[in-house]
Scaffold this active site. Structure first.
Site, PDB file in Angstrom:
ATOM      1  N   ASP A 153       0.817  -1.214   0.000  1.00 33.30           N
ATOM      2  CA  ASP A 153       0.000   0.000   0.000  1.00 33.30           C
ATOM      3  C   ASP A 153       0.849   1.260   0.000  1.00 33.30           C
ATOM      4  O   ASP A 153       2.083   1.201   0.135  1.00 33.30           O
ATOM      5  CB  ASP A 153      -0.954  -0.016   1.211  1.00 33.30           C
ATOM      6  CG  ASP A 153      -0.257  -0.405   2.519  1.00 33.30           C
ATOM      7  OD1 ASP A 153       0.993  -0.413   2.546  1.00 33.30           O
ATOM      8  OD2 ASP A 153      -0.947  -0.689   3.502  1.00 33.30           O
ATOM      9  N   GLU A 204      -9.567  -1.821   5.407  1.00 32.21           N
ATOM     10  CA  GLU A 204     -10.192  -1.533   6.696  1.00 32.21           C
ATOM     11  C   GLU A 204     -11.418  -2.436   6.920  1.00 32.21           C
ATOM     12  O   GLU A 204     -11.939  -3.030   5.964  1.00 32.21           O
ATOM     13  CB  GLU A 204     -10.622  -0.062   6.734  1.00 32.21           C
ATOM     14  CG  GLU A 204      -9.468   0.938   6.611  1.00 32.21           C
ATOM     15  CD  GLU A 204      -8.640   1.071   7.890  1.00 32.21           C
ATOM     16  OE1 GLU A 204      -8.668   0.155   8.740  1.00 32.21           O
ATOM     17  OE2 GLU A 204      -7.946   2.099   8.018  1.00 32.21           O
TER      18      GLU A 204
HETATM   19  C1  GLP Z   1      -0.334   0.364   8.630  1.00 30.23           C
HETATM   20  C2  GLP Z   1      -0.025  -0.486   7.388  1.00 30.23           C
HETATM   21  C3  GLP Z   1      -0.283  -1.946   7.647  1.00 30.23           C
HETATM   22  C4  GLP Z   1       0.354  -2.354   8.955  1.00 30.23           C
HETATM   23  C5  GLP Z   1      -0.281  -1.595  10.094  1.00 30.23           C
HETATM   24  C6  GLP Z   1       0.261  -1.967  11.463  1.00 30.23           C
HETATM   25  O1  GLP Z   1      -1.643   0.760   8.716  1.00 30.23           O
HETATM   26  N1  GLP Z   1      -0.737  -0.068   6.230  1.00 30.23           N
HETATM   27  O2  GLP Z   1       0.232  -2.703   6.552  1.00 30.23           O
HETATM   28  O3  GLP Z   1       0.208  -3.739   9.153  1.00 30.23           O
HETATM   29  O4  GLP Z   1      -0.023  -0.219   9.860  1.00 30.23           O
HETATM   30  O5  GLP Z   1       1.374  -1.193  11.760  1.00 30.23           O
HETATM   31  P1  GLP Z   1       2.408  -1.475  12.901  1.00 30.23           P
HETATM   32  O6  GLP Z   1       3.228  -2.633  12.456  1.00 30.23           O
HETATM   33  O7  GLP Z   1       3.218  -0.208  12.987  1.00 30.23           O
HETATM   34  O8  GLP Z   1       1.639  -1.750  14.140  1.00 30.23           O
END
Ligand code: GLP
Length: 239
Positions: free
Chosen positions: A67, A141
């Site tokens: 993404d 989402e």
């Molecule tokens: C973002 C990304 C996701 C990721 C999520 C969790 O929203 N788009 O791909 O898995 O954050 O992030 P973190 O690993 O910092 O908790």
């Protein structure tokens, strides 16, 4: 679904790295599906260290990222493009032309269809995933259709709040993003999802033990034939 409970972030990052290394060593032309966020940084550190110490080569590897935020300047440090360069690509020998992230500048309809063509050509041998505290994968989402493909999304308020730590304030957190859809993610041959910390415990419960339901996008992984979930004690405390 295989669930591996580890002691901490370091152990989980190493285990996930070992799976990715095995894919690259057994197939030097592998396609790696990569993720951003704080969860994969430790895995990328291991990949960089191993590349330096053992010369594991990424010369013929292709990467596809999940993404990208919309609305940030191209060289903003929090674009996922900047994140990937800083945390991985600048430190291994992957070729620039083999790196793919969805583009979020310009005509979004065109960007979506271009990324679909990239993904049609390059199906991940392994897709790395984190999980949002609301159960999102990529930026899919809650409520996203399980049949979705690459699309533009409005970020959930919870996601913007969670990600605000990377920005000066909440207002700076983008409101929209482009993401691979759930179907694209499911097309990967193998999936590794890593989660650390107590704020992931509910999402991990739903993902492993809950009903498969579009309100918890990650729950669809129960239907994939080769998924490994790596969690620390806190993220795995409810399973
Ligand atoms: C973002 C990304 C996701 C990721 C999520 C969790 O929203 N788009 O791909 O898995 O954050 O992030 P973190 O690993 O910092 O908790």
């Amino acid at each position: 679904m295989k669930v591996i409970k580890v002691k901490d972030y370091a152990e989980g990052s190493y285990k996930a790295f070992e799976i990715i290394k095995e894919v690259v060593v057994s197939n030097p032309n592998a396609v790696l599906g990569l993720a951003t966020g704080s969860s994969p940084i430790g895995i990328y550190k291991n990949m960089i260290q191993d590349h330096q110490d053992n010369k594991t080569s990424y010369e013929n590897v292709t990467t596809v990222n999940l993404d990208e935020y919309m609305g940030l300047e191209k060289d903003h440090p929090e674009t996922y493009d900047s994140f990937m360069r800083r945390n991985l690509f600048d430190h291994i020998n992957v070729k620039a032309e083999n790196i793919n992230l969805p583009c979020s500048i310009g005509d979004m309809e065109e960007n979506v269809s271009k990324y679909e063509s990239v993904l049609a050509k390059h199906k991940p041998d392994v897709q790395l995933l984190g999980v949002g505290s609301n159960g999102h994968i990529g930026f899919n989402e809650p409520g996203t259709s399980f049949t979705s493909r690459t699309h533009v999304v409005t970020l959930a308020e919870k996601t913007r709040l969670d990600n605000a730590r990377f920005f000066n304030n909440l207002d700076e957190v983008p409101t929209h993003a482009i993401t691979m859809g759930i179907q694209n993610i499911l097309e990967a041959k193998k999936i590794i999802l890593v989660a650390f910390g107590a704020n992931k415990a509910n999402a991990i419960y739903g993902l492993v033990k809950g009903e498969v339901n579009e309100n918890l996008p990650a729950s669809i992984l129960q239907k994939h034939h080769d998924v490994t979930i790596i969690v620390d004690e806190e993220a795995g405390s409810k399973i």
